[in-house]
Design an enzyme around this catalytic site. Structure first.
Site, PDB file in Angstrom:
ATOM      1  N   GLY A 216       0.854  -1.191   0.000  1.00 26.38           N
ATOM      2  CA  GLY A 216       0.000   0.000   0.000  1.00 26.38           C
ATOM      3  C   GLY A 216       0.889   1.239   0.000  1.00 26.38           C
ATOM      4  O   GLY A 216       2.039   1.193  -0.439  1.00 26.38           O
ATOM      5  N   ARG A 217       0.341   2.318   0.538  1.00 28.72           N
ATOM      6  CA  ARG A 217       1.071   3.599   0.499  1.00 28.72           C
ATOM      7  C   ARG A 217       2.416   3.497   1.212  1.00 28.72           C
ATOM      8  O   ARG A 217       3.437   3.975   0.710  1.00 28.72           O
ATOM      9  CB  ARG A 217       0.248   4.686   1.192  1.00 28.72           C
ATOM     10  N   ILE A 218       2.410   2.874   2.408  1.00 31.82           N
ATOM     11  CA  ILE A 218       3.657   2.833   3.187  1.00 31.82           C
ATOM     12  C   ILE A 218       4.666   1.888   2.515  1.00 31.82           C
ATOM     13  O   ILE A 218       5.856   2.205   2.421  1.00 31.82           O
ATOM     14  CB  ILE A 218       3.374   2.426   4.648  1.00 31.82           C
TER      15      ILE A 218
ATOM     16  N   ARG B 217      -1.779  -8.591  -2.131  1.00 28.46           N
ATOM     17  CA  ARG B 217      -2.994  -9.269  -2.610  1.00 28.46           C
ATOM     18  C   ARG B 217      -3.205  -8.982  -4.085  1.00 28.46           C
ATOM     19  O   ARG B 217      -3.519  -9.849  -4.869  1.00 28.46           O
ATOM     20  CB  ARG B 217      -4.214  -8.794  -1.818  1.00 28.46           C
TER      21      ARG B 217
ATOM     22  N   ILE C 255       6.472  -3.510  10.972  1.00 27.23           N
ATOM     23  CA  ILE C 255       5.922  -2.219  11.437  1.00 27.23           C
ATOM     24  C   ILE C 255       4.413  -2.200  11.202  1.00 27.23           C
ATOM     25  O   ILE C 255       3.790  -1.142  11.281  1.00 27.23           O
ATOM     26  CB  ILE C 255       6.578  -1.008  10.722  1.00 27.23           C
ATOM     27  N   ALA C 256       3.830  -3.379  10.905  1.00 29.15           N
ATOM     28  CA  ALA C 256       2.411  -3.405  10.537  1.00 29.15           C
ATOM     29  C   ALA C 256       1.530  -3.583  11.770  1.00 29.15           C
ATOM     30  O   ALA C 256       1.010  -2.604  12.316  1.00 29.15           O
ATOM     31  CB  ALA C 256       2.175  -4.501   9.514  1.00 29.15           C
ATOM     32  N   ARG C 257       1.364  -4.794  12.202  1.00 27.03           N
ATOM     33  CA  ARG C 257       0.567  -5.094  13.384  1.00 27.03           C
ATOM     34  C   ARG C 257       1.095  -6.363  14.026  1.00 27.03           C
ATOM     35  O   ARG C 257       1.546  -7.285  13.332  1.00 27.03           O
ATOM     36  CB  ARG C 257      -0.904  -5.336  13.013  1.00 27.03           C
TER      37      ARG C 257
ATOM     38  N   GLU D 224       0.434  -6.720  22.385  1.00 34.23           N
ATOM     39  CA  GLU D 224       1.109  -5.536  22.934  1.00 34.23           C
ATOM     40  C   GLU D 224       0.151  -4.747  23.831  1.00 34.23           C
ATOM     41  O   GLU D 224      -1.061  -4.824  23.618  1.00 34.23           O
ATOM     42  CB  GLU D 224       1.655  -4.650  21.787  1.00 34.23           C
TER      43      GLU D 224
ATOM     44  N   HIS E  62       5.800   0.463  19.295  1.00 30.97           N
ATOM     45  CA  HIS E  62       4.756   0.912  18.360  1.00 30.97           C
ATOM     46  C   HIS E  62       4.830   2.435  18.150  1.00 30.97           C
ATOM     47  O   HIS E  62       3.871   3.166  18.430  1.00 30.97           O
ATOM     48  CB  HIS E  62       3.362   0.493  18.863  1.00 30.97           C
ATOM     49  N   ILE E  63       5.980   2.860  17.629  1.00 31.04           N
ATOM     50  CA  ILE E  63       6.193   4.316  17.470  1.00 31.04           C
ATOM     51  C   ILE E  63       6.509   4.704  16.028  1.00 31.04           C
ATOM     52  O   ILE E  63       7.048   5.784  15.782  1.00 31.04           O
ATOM     53  CB  ILE E  63       7.330   4.819  18.409  1.00 31.04           C
TER      54      ILE E  63
HETATM   55  C1  DGY Z   1      -1.413   3.306  12.626  1.00 36.29           C
HETATM   56  O1  DGY Z   1      -1.661   4.444  12.238  1.00 36.29           O
HETATM   57  O2  DGY Z   1      -2.051   2.322  12.276  1.00 36.29           O
HETATM   58  C2  DGY Z   1      -0.294   3.183  13.594  1.00 36.29           C
HETATM   59  O3  DGY Z   1       0.050   1.870  13.814  1.00 36.29           O
HETATM   60  C3  DGY Z   1      -0.688   3.865  14.896  1.00 36.29           C
HETATM   61  O4  DGY Z   1       0.330   4.681  15.295  1.00 36.29           O
END
Ligand code: DGY
Length: 333
Positions: A165-167, A188, A247-249, A278, A296-297
């Site tokens: 996606g964008r990130i 996907r 860095i997702a979830r 978390e 989660h920063i």
């Molecule tokens: C998001 O925007 O989904 C980040 O994980 C929250 O900081």
């Protein structure tokens, strides 16, 4: 949706701000709404959240508040929940749509900041930066040695991106154009040729991604389909010299399997900003030197967090006062 009483007074809609936010954003909301806020930042359980949200038309949530059928049933006046996050796995969007509650998130405003952080984790994990710092702080640095804390190369290697996606695209550009990396991705759906060209990224199967990446970064949304998308079988396909960054979830990676792979040397290093369950972190990860851990920063710069709060507030104002949210996740307007 402002209501005039018989005395001519304007009744503002009621909104709840479920966690502490920037005071100036709270003030903006107070100009338009009767605001109940949680500036004390108490962590509410679902019952406490439902109690606080009784009678409100909108809630500003962060990723910590679950909006599901139970909450919706307890809050029949609710019209919109504006998440101050791009991820929205705390929302049951289907239940919200059924209850005719608009769901919004905060895309775009955090893309570049989050991509910066993802790249920082790749560098920190591959180049053993936190391990080096701990070594230094422990007073263990007493001489130069040819292989002291020698890590993995980043520039010129293969960057794998799961979730484009964008990130993911912003990370691809950093890798390809900043670090001369070959960029491969799996998603996907495949990107169109123009976007692939801009990102200098090639679509590959998930198996090829796992097997070819020197550095694999996860940027896909969490869902039941992506739960443990990286587990024992996937880790076994990766190069033992590779780096894995999430860095997702939390929950996309099986943290127990990851810790075992890092311990066994089946994977060189990892960088994790998100964790299963978390803010708890699996104790096995805490003891390993070859994993960089952050709380989660990835989106946490003041400018970006302010922009996220402003966008969430703009969604509440846009929908409750003008009938149009800016970044809706469900088509109810
Ligand atoms: C998001 O925007 O989904 C980040 O994980 C929250 O900081």
């Amino acid at each position: 949706m402002q209501l005039k009483t018989s005395s001519g007074r304007i009744n503002k809609p009621a909104v709840l701000v479920a966690r502490a936010i920037f005071p100036e954003v709270l003030q903006t909301l107070q100009q338009h709404f009767e605001v109940t806020s949680n500036q004390a930042d108490v962590l509410w359980n679902p019952e406490q959240l439902a109690f606080a949200a009784k009678g409100v038309a909108g809630i500003l949530t962060t990723g910590s508040e679950r909006i599901d059928a139970a909450l919706l049933a307890a809050c029949p006046d609710l019209k919109i929940c504006a998440n101050m996050a791009v991820g929205y796995n705390n929302f049951d969007v289907a239940a919200m749509t059924t209850a005719r509650v608009v769901a919004t998130n905060t895309p775009d405003v955090l893309t570049e900041t989050t991509a910066d952080f993802g790249f920082a984790l790749i560098l920190a994990a591959a180049r053993r930066m936190t391990e080096g710092e701990h070594f230094l702080r422990a007073g263990l640095w007493n001489r130069w040695r040819y292989d002291m804390l020698a890590g993995a190369e980043v520039h010129g290697t293969t960057l794998g991106i799961l979730g484009m996606g964008r990130i993911g695209q912003a990370i691809a550009k950093r890798g390809a154009h900043g670090f001369g990396m070959r960029v491969i991705y799996h998603n996907r759906s495949r990107l169109d040729a123009v976007t692939e060209g801009v990102c200098a990224a090639s679509f590959v199967s998930k198996q090829d991604l796992l097997q070819q990446a020197d550095h694999l970064i996860l940027v896909l949304p969490y869902s039941t389909e992506s739960h443990h998308a990286i587990g024992v079988a996937e880790l076994a396909q990766m190069k033992p010299t590779a780096t894995l960054v999430n860095i997702a979830r939390g929950g996309i990676v099986d943290d127990v399997a990851l810790a075992a792979a890092l311990k066994a040397g089946a994977l060189a290093a990892a960088g994790l900003d998100v964790f299963e369950g978390e803010p708890r972190v699996h104790p096995d990860l805490l003891t390993l030197p070859n994993v960089v851990l952050t709380p989660h920063i990835a989106s946490a710069t003041l400018r970006t967090r302010r922009a996220m709060a402003q966008l969430a507030a703009a969604n509440l104002i846009g929908f409750l006062l003008h009938g149009k949210a800016l970044t809706p996740l469900n088509a109810l307007q």
